[in-house]
Design a protein around this motif. Sequence first.
Motif, short mmCIF file in Angstrom:
data_model
loop_
_atom_site.label_atom_id
_atom_site.label_comp_id
_atom_site.label_asym_id
_atom_site.label_seq_id
_atom_site.Cartn_x
_atom_site.Cartn_y
_atom_site.Cartn_z
N CYS A 165 40.08 31.49 52.28
CA CYS A 165 40.68 32.83 52.22
C CYS A 165 41.47 33.03 50.93
O CYS A 165 41.51 34.14 50.38
CB CYS A 165 41.59 33.06 53.42
SG CYS A 165 40.73 33.12 55.01
N LEU A 166 42.09 31.98 50.42
CA LEU A 166 42.88 32.08 49.19
C LEU A 166 41.99 32.13 47.95
O LEU A 166 42.21 32.96 47.05
CB LEU A 166 43.82 30.88 49.07
CG LEU A 166 45.07 30.89 49.94
CD1 LEU A 166 45.68 29.49 49.98
CD2 LEU A 166 46.09 31.90 49.39
N ALA A 167 41.02 31.22 47.87
CA ALA A 167 40.28 31.03 46.63
C ALA A 167 38.80 31.40 46.71
O ALA A 167 38.12 31.46 45.69
CB ALA A 167 40.40 29.58 46.17
N GLY A 217 39.87 26.23 42.56
CA GLY A 217 39.69 27.65 42.26
C GLY A 217 41.03 28.31 42.08
O GLY A 217 42.09 27.66 42.02
N GLY A 218 40.99 29.64 41.98
CA GLY A 218 42.21 30.41 41.82
C GLY A 218 42.29 31.49 42.88
O GLY A 218 41.27 31.85 43.50
N VAL A 219 43.47 32.01 43.11
CA VAL A 219 43.67 33.06 44.10
C VAL A 219 42.82 34.27 43.72
O VAL A 219 42.85 34.75 42.58
CB VAL A 219 45.16 33.44 44.18
CG1 VAL A 219 45.37 34.69 45.04
CG2 VAL A 219 45.98 32.27 44.71
N THR A 220 42.03 34.75 44.67
CA THR A 220 41.14 35.88 44.42
C THR A 220 41.93 37.18 44.36
O THR A 220 43.10 37.25 44.80
CB THR A 220 40.08 36.01 45.52
OG1 THR A 220 40.74 36.32 46.76
CG2 THR A 220 39.29 34.73 45.67
N ALA A 224 45.26 38.03 46.45
CA ALA A 224 46.47 38.44 45.73
C ALA A 224 47.02 39.74 46.30
O ALA A 224 48.24 39.92 46.47
CB ALA A 224 46.16 38.59 44.24
N ARG A 225 46.14 40.66 46.62
CA ARG A 225 46.57 41.95 47.19
C ARG A 225 47.27 41.75 48.53
O ARG A 225 48.29 42.40 48.82
CB ARG A 225 45.36 42.86 47.36
CG ARG A 225 45.69 44.26 47.89
CD ARG A 225 44.43 45.07 48.11
NE ARG A 225 43.61 44.56 49.20
CZ ARG A 225 43.85 44.80 50.49
NH1 ARG A 225 44.90 45.51 50.86
NH2 ARG A 225 43.04 44.31 51.42
N LEU A 229 50.67 36.99 45.78
CA LEU A 229 50.45 35.99 44.75
C LEU A 229 49.75 36.62 43.55
O LEU A 229 49.09 37.65 43.67
CB LEU A 229 49.59 34.85 45.29
CG LEU A 229 50.23 33.93 46.33
CD1 LEU A 229 49.17 33.11 47.06
CD2 LEU A 229 51.26 33.01 45.68
N LYS A 230 49.89 35.98 42.40
CA LYS A 230 49.19 36.46 41.22
C LYS A 230 47.72 36.01 41.27
O LYS A 230 47.43 34.87 41.60
CB LYS A 230 49.83 35.89 39.94
CG LYS A 230 51.24 36.43 39.67
CD LYS A 230 51.22 37.92 39.37
CE LYS A 230 52.61 38.41 38.98
NZ LYS A 230 52.64 39.88 38.76
N GLU A 231 46.83 36.93 40.96
CA GLU A 231 45.42 36.57 40.90
C GLU A 231 45.22 35.44 39.90
O GLU A 231 45.80 35.43 38.81
CB GLU A 231 44.59 37.79 40.49
CG GLU A 231 43.10 37.53 40.47
CD GLU A 231 42.29 38.75 40.08
OE1 GLU A 231 41.05 38.59 39.89
OE2 GLU A 231 42.87 39.85 39.94
N GLY A 232 44.41 34.47 40.29
CA GLY A 232 44.13 33.33 39.42
C GLY A 232 45.08 32.16 39.59
O GLY A 232 44.85 31.10 38.99
#
Length: 508
Positions: A165-167, A217-220, A224-225, A229-232
């Motif tokens: 769900c995060l990445a 990976g990074g936060v999608t 983020a929405r 959290l900041k995207e990436g």
Amino acid sequence: MPSLLGIDNGLTVTKAVLFDVDGTQLSVARRRVEQLMPRPRFVERDMAGLWRATAEAIREAIAASGRDAGDIKGVAATAHGDGLYLLDHDQQPLGPGILSLDSRTGSIMERWTREGVVEKALALTGQPPHVSAQSALLAWIRKHEPERFGRIGHILSCKDWLRFCLAGTVGTDRTEASIAFTDVQTQNYSQEALDLFGLGELWHALPPVSHSAGIIGGVTAEAARLTGLKEGTPVAAGLHDVTASSLGIGGHRPGTLAVVAGTYSINEVVSAEPRIDPRWSCRNAIEPGQWHDMAISPASAANYDWFLDTLCAREQAASLADGSSIHAVLGEEITAALARPSTLIFHPFLFGSPFGDKASASFVGLRGWHKRGDMLKAVLEGIAFNHRTHVDALRDGFSFDEVRLTGGASRNPAFAQMFADVLDLPVTVTQTDEAAAFGAALCAGTGVGLYASVQHDPRDLLATATVYQPDKFRARELDRRFSLYNRIATSLQALWPDIESLAETSHA
């Protein structure tokens, strides 16, 4: 100032905890996650609801920290092990998640025991399957829900669902990969293990494996929405919560016994070689070439919570209303009970036991003059006795000279002292409020280069720890009571199936 986010999802609560890079806890936010029990022995949860609750907790923790979300350099999750979270081939949830309190697979386990599958699994995978193991749950779905079984695309554990769900990436880590389908010698997935459980066609559904500190990976944008959290923002693979708790109190290393008194009775050591015994599970430690040996049962502080909910509801409500601690309110009752002898013994098997899934809880030796404090003392003592059952097993296979205790109940000095007396060992309680979440944060920090390894904890844990030394007189007395506790349990073993059968009596 850099910070790290650790997510810890248990069986009833999901938490988001922000830590400064020096290990200082900045904020914590919690959300309850509803358990679904559509039938006896079924314990499930809505996967989308879990993610929504976790996202809300993350957003609240960021706001409460007073830090900008851009300061968060890494994120990792930990969550309850075992159980089952399935995705279909389109990476959508395939039915509800199944919690590790679920016990629908009893008949499968009985058949596997008769047919020698349990014995073969122990030799191959380092652990016997149990009622909430992914192997047993998947076999149950294959038998009872064949259409669902045919749609399985990915087999995940709880923290792997949160990571997805995060990445947006599917995968797991070494600790979680080894809960059912790895060869204990090679520490890698085994087709033979899948075949043993009649699940050979699911090889494609096993998730890719990363190191717990590996950045996957990074936060999608969508995550983020929802979370703030900041995207990436980098996301690490994370780890099983049993391992995370041990890591978070400095106990995930050879020579140390880590004890977690939570919903489950968790007792664990790290070894440099695999040692196989039906009394514990030999799984992957964080690092290759190390094994995590865990003796566990769902028979710890959940019994304490049940007692509070069932027999102390009025006091609980009053404590919530005035902001006091229910543990402090009951402290006088417990202290008074500890000061007097008692015939009362409690077997803490409300949700499971080391004696099999037919075992049930009981008060033995209850008299008319016993008070609620005596019952509560017996519950706490029974919890400690259940931990000792597992610790004594581990003493047969491993050497350790230090015990570290965590879990909500460890904050009660009387309970911590009882553990030292019951185990007859010094017990260290560190000032780590959110041990599992910090274990996850250590993985995230290592993944982004803030720490040299997950063992490079920036905190001086022993500087603020409390060490409880065993009282030799109390240790001898508790040893006598523990012997009786075991003899009673052994006597009841033949009767537990008959007791269980009373619930199946038809009134038609």
